[in-house]
Design an enzyme around this catalytic site. Structure first.
Site, PDB file in Angstrom:
ATOM      1  N   THR A   6      42.358  41.276  33.626  1.00 31.76           N
ATOM      2  CA  THR A   6      41.190  41.894  34.277  1.00 31.76           C
ATOM      3  C   THR A   6      41.376  42.063  35.781  1.00 31.76           C
ATOM      4  O   THR A   6      40.810  42.973  36.382  1.00 31.76           O
ATOM      5  CB  THR A   6      39.920  41.050  34.039  1.00 31.76           C
ATOM      6  OG1 THR A   6      40.174  39.712  34.457  1.00 31.76           O
ATOM      7  CG2 THR A   6      39.479  41.084  32.606  1.00 31.76           C
ATOM      8  N   GLU A  65      44.089  33.439  31.547  1.00 29.79           N
ATOM      9  CA  GLU A  65      43.468  34.598  30.870  1.00 29.79           C
ATOM     10  C   GLU A  65      44.477  35.301  29.955  1.00 29.79           C
ATOM     11  O   GLU A  65      44.155  35.684  28.825  1.00 29.79           O
ATOM     12  CB  GLU A  65      42.931  35.584  31.917  1.00 29.79           C
ATOM     13  CG  GLU A  65      42.232  36.785  31.276  1.00 29.79           C
ATOM     14  CD  GLU A  65      41.881  37.872  32.285  1.00 29.79           C
ATOM     15  OE1 GLU A  65      41.271  37.559  33.322  1.00 29.79           O
ATOM     16  OE2 GLU A  65      42.232  39.039  32.024  1.00 29.79           O
ATOM     17  N   HIS A  97      49.106  32.979  33.645  1.00 26.26           N
ATOM     18  CA  HIS A  97      47.667  32.907  33.932  1.00 26.26           C
ATOM     19  C   HIS A  97      46.892  32.566  32.647  1.00 26.26           C
ATOM     20  O   HIS A  97      47.167  33.134  31.590  1.00 26.26           O
ATOM     21  CB  HIS A  97      47.181  34.245  34.500  1.00 26.26           C
ATOM     22  CG  HIS A  97      45.821  34.163  35.096  1.00 26.26           C
ATOM     23  ND1 HIS A  97      44.681  34.114  34.337  1.00 26.26           N
ATOM     24  CD2 HIS A  97      45.413  34.094  36.383  1.00 26.26           C
ATOM     25  CE1 HIS A  97      43.631  34.027  35.135  1.00 26.26           C
ATOM     26  NE2 HIS A  97      44.051  34.019  36.390  1.00 26.26           N
TER      27      HIS A  97
HETATM   28  S1  SF4 Z   1      33.469  39.685  35.973  1.00 27.13           S
HETATM   29 FE1  SF4 Z   1      35.591  40.383  36.103  1.00 27.13          FE
HETATM   30  S2  SF4 Z   1      36.624  39.017  37.556  1.00 27.13           S
HETATM   31 FE2  SF4 Z   1      34.699  38.047  36.921  1.00 27.13          FE
HETATM   32  S3  SF4 Z   1      35.259  36.712  35.205  1.00 27.13           S
HETATM   33 FE3  SF4 Z   1      34.604  38.666  34.340  1.00 27.13          FE
HETATM   34  S4  SF4 Z   1      36.482  39.823  34.126  1.00 27.13           S
HETATM   35 FE4  SF4 Z   1      36.945  38.150  35.512  1.00 27.13          FE
END
Ligand code: SF4
Length: 280
Positions: free
Chosen positions: A165, A127, A125
């Site tokens: 996340t 991220e 991923h």
């Molecule tokens: S708010 Fe949460 S899900 Fe949305 S981009 Fe940021 S870390 Fe990712």
């Protein structure tokens, strides 16, 4: 037809912020070419709209000319992208979600202090690739608890664990418990963002109030299909990408429709669906 919209449908805070920053940049871009490393989000309609506005998508920095403008996506990039783009005199528009940026800071800080970094998440991923880039790409990446038995931990080292996340909380807790059995000096940072969970809970709440649900988002988007699955358990649910897939006849027996959308669905696509349903 009465139409109700789920709270937290569509873009989360981080994606909404990033897409607005990118759009504002394109509106005022002047003569400079503006690039992104990979697609801004996984939604074809949205990506096409930004391309029409002038955004040029490239997969790596080498293919982006010096002195151009570079939009960094919401899921962030490693430290090297910042240093290399600065050395090419690029102007950076950093739309990294603040929750992801916080993970970069934690990883950089602990790595600089000699800790080994463990990331819970999917190694492919973007991220995770970005987070790993803040500890010289030396992190141990764990996706499933079963993987831990095949890893050798250094008993003289301190470790710091963070998570993707969008990781699942139960899976994060299981992995952390198992790590505690193997590592004496372990610092745990729960960096899960609850935007996905909140979107799911709002969808279930709404499904209980309506006769049917319409879930908007990619057929291959896992978070969208998860919404389809959980809503289907409550009421008849239709999965669509755009309003063109809707047929009036299927709503003949319904008076109230609920609408929700996956994380990569822009507001304008949600609005088009709502307008269509209201006219039935
Ligand atoms: S708010 Fe949460 S899900 Fe949305 S981009 Fe940021 S870390 Fe990712």
């Amino acid at each position: 037809m009465e139409v109700k919209i789920a709270q937290n449908a569509g873009f989360c805070f981080g994606v909404k912020r990033a897409m607005k920053m990118a759009w504002d940049e394109l509106e005022n871009k002047g003569e400079n070419d503006t690039y992104s490393l990979g697609p801004l989000i996984h939604n074809k309609q949205a990506v096409d709209k930004y391309k029409e506005k002038g955004l040029i998508e490239k997969e790596d920095l080498e293919n982006i000319p010096s002195n151009s403008k570079l939009i960094i996506r919401s899921h962030g990039v490693g430290e090297k992208v910042y240093t290399e783009s600065k050395s090419k005199d690029m102007e950076i528009v950093d739309t990294t979600c603040p929750f992801v940026k916080k993970i970069h800071d934690i990883v950089k800080d602990f790595s600089d202090r000699g800790y080994e970094i463990i990331i819970i998440g999917n190694s492919a991923h973007p991220e995770i690739i970005g987070i790993n880039g803040w500890c010289n790409n030396n992190a141990i990446i764990i996706n499933k608890v079963e993987e831990i038995d095949s890893i050798t931990f250094n008993p003289t080292k301190a470790y710091c664990v963070v998570s993707q996340t969008t990781a699942n909380l139960e899976s994060f807790n299981n992995i952390v418990e198992k790590l505690k059995e193997k590592i004496n000096n372990l610092t745990v940072k729960n960096t899960i963002c609850f935007a996905t969970k909140e979107r799911q809970l709002s969808a279930i709440d709404l499904a209980k109030e309506v006769d049917c649900m319409v879930v908007i988002g990619g057929k291959h988007s896992s978070n969208t299909q998860k919404l389809v699955t959980i809503c289907s358990k409550v009421v008849p649910t239709f999965s669509i990408e755009t309003k063109e897939e809707l047929k009036k006849e299927i709503f003949e027996n319904f008076k109230v429709a609920g609408v929700t959308a996956g994380a990569s669905t822009p507001d304008w696509i949600i609005d088009e669906v709502i307008e269509y349903l209201k006219e039935i």
